[in-house]
Design an enzyme around this catalytic site. Structure first.
Site, PDB file in Angstrom:
ATOM      1  N   GLU A 116       0.821  -1.218   0.000  1.00  0.00           N
ATOM      2  CA  GLU A 116       0.000   0.000   0.000  1.00  0.00           C
ATOM      3  C   GLU A 116       0.857   1.270   0.000  1.00  0.00           C
ATOM      4  OE1 GLU A 116      -2.961  -0.444  -0.569  1.00  0.00           O
ATOM      5  OE2 GLU A 116      -3.646  -2.297   0.358  1.00  0.00           O
ATOM      6  N   HIS A 139      -2.780   2.604   7.964  1.00  0.00           N
ATOM      7  CA  HIS A 139      -3.895   1.807   7.453  1.00  0.00           C
ATOM      8  C   HIS A 139      -4.105   0.651   8.425  1.00  0.00           C
ATOM      9  CE1 HIS A 139      -6.450  -0.698   5.071  1.00  0.00           C
ATOM     10  NE2 HIS A 139      -5.529  -1.628   4.913  1.00  0.00           N
ATOM     11  N   HIS A 141      -7.361  -2.423  10.106  1.00  0.00           N
ATOM     12  CA  HIS A 141      -8.647  -3.106   9.943  1.00  0.00           C
ATOM     13  C   HIS A 141      -9.385  -3.153  11.285  1.00  0.00           C
ATOM     14  CE1 HIS A 141      -6.405  -5.700   6.650  1.00  0.00           C
ATOM     15  NE2 HIS A 141      -6.589  -4.458   6.252  1.00  0.00           N
ATOM     16  N   GLU A 169     -17.122  13.075  22.740  1.00  0.00           N
ATOM     17  CA  GLU A 169     -15.907  13.738  22.233  1.00  0.00           C
ATOM     18  C   GLU A 169     -15.725  13.629  20.717  1.00  0.00           C
ATOM     19  OE1 GLU A 169     -12.815  10.045  23.095  1.00  0.00           O
ATOM     20  OE2 GLU A 169     -12.567  11.937  24.143  1.00  0.00           O
ATOM     21  N   HIS A 210     -13.222  -2.966   4.069  1.00  0.00           N
ATOM     22  CA  HIS A 210     -11.803  -3.329   4.151  1.00  0.00           C
ATOM     23  C   HIS A 210     -11.174  -2.784   5.439  1.00  0.00           C
ATOM     24  CE1 HIS A 210      -7.631  -3.680   2.089  1.00  0.00           C
ATOM     25  NE2 HIS A 210      -7.482  -3.478   3.381  1.00  0.00           N
TER      26      HIS A 210
END
Ligand code: 2HA
Ligand code: ZN
Length: 270
Positions: A116, A139, A141, A169, A210
């Site tokens: 990525e 990145h 999951h 918040e 994803h």
């Protein structure tokens, strides 16, 4: 020359990867991190003239020429970064041609940066245009954000509004809301361009079904941002199937945002 294994940025990467692994957000080789380093700080640990090998990125990152990043490796597990940072992480510099990287340390088994990485570089470029202090792209999951993708409309206004209602918040931590991409094939430049376009307006971008991309000025801030979104998604998933008795109303969200002086997406309220 100081020992790179004791460098604060290596320590921070180890801790962040372990924390994210233990939270259950980064199974197997899931997730990746890129963190732009300060050249003078890296020079205390590495000879910047010693390039181990070069690795092409397949993408023109001219605005980042000369910038140095520490990046998780492709196929590598967050679980293992703490015990073997030199194999699971790499420190690379964007070479003068803008499309190659120079490996300065790491990827010891002949590996390379995350698949990525083009999406990360594009996101760095987009965020730096709006915030010159941005240094981190993560990145991941996260479990509840992902779960929510299956039961909530993937509409930026509706998704953001739901999350803002879940913790007081939230509107203060991510006042600009959440960007959302539909399901797309990952690991290529198209999803990178789409992510970067969203990153002009949002620091958090959901990749439909994803995971999530987050950006910020340091690892703590970026991790904390994703953590807050994930917490809100968890409250949603714990309550979505139950009758809703109470909620934070839009006028209360407005009061909050104004009390904390944040520039929020007014059009994301009803
Ligand atoms: O690096 O999470 O999206 C593994 C991934 C790809
Ligand atoms: Zn992923």
């Amino acid at each position: 020359m100081k020992n790179i294994l004791n460098a604060p940025f290596v320590e921070e990467m180890k801790k962040t990867c372990s924390n994210m692994y233990r939270l259950g957000w980064d199974e197997r080789n899931g997730g990746n991190i890129s963190y732009m380093l300060d050249e003078a700080e890296v020079a205390e640990y590495l000879d910047l003239g010693n390039v181990i090998r070069t690795i092409p990125t397949g993408f023109d990152a001219t605005p980042l020429i000369g910038k140095i990043f520490i990046v998780t490796g492709t196929g590598k597990y967050f679980k293992n970064v703490e015990d073997d940072p030199e194999n699971n992480l790499g420190i690379i510099r964007i070479a003068k041609d803008g499309t190659t990287t120079e490996l300065l340390w790491g990827y010891r088994d002949g590996g390379k940066f995350t698949s990525e990485f083009p999406a990360h570089l594009m996101s760095h470029m987009a965020r730096l245009e709006v915030d010159p202090k941005n240094r981190v792209v993560i990145h991941s999951h996260p479990t509840n954000i992902l779960a929510m993708n299956y039961v909530h409309e993937l509409d930026e206004k509706k998704f953001t509004h739901t999350l803002w209602e879940m913790c007081t918040e939230c509107i203060v931590i991510f006042p600009e809301g959440i960007g959302i991409l539909p399901w797309m094939l990952c690991g290529n430049n198209d999803i990178g361009y789409a992510t970067a376009e969203k990153m002009h307006d949002f620091r958090v971008v959901v990749w439909g079904m994803h995971g999530v991309y987050g950006a910020g000025k340091d690892l703590d801030e970026t991790f904390g941002l994703i953590e807050t979104v994930e917490k809100a998604a968890q409250i949603f998933m714990l309550t979505a199937h139950l009758p809703r008795i109470n909620t934070i109303r839009d006028d209360e969200l407005r009061t909050l945002a104004e009390a904390f002086g944040v520039d929020y997406r007014k059009d994301f309220l009803d």
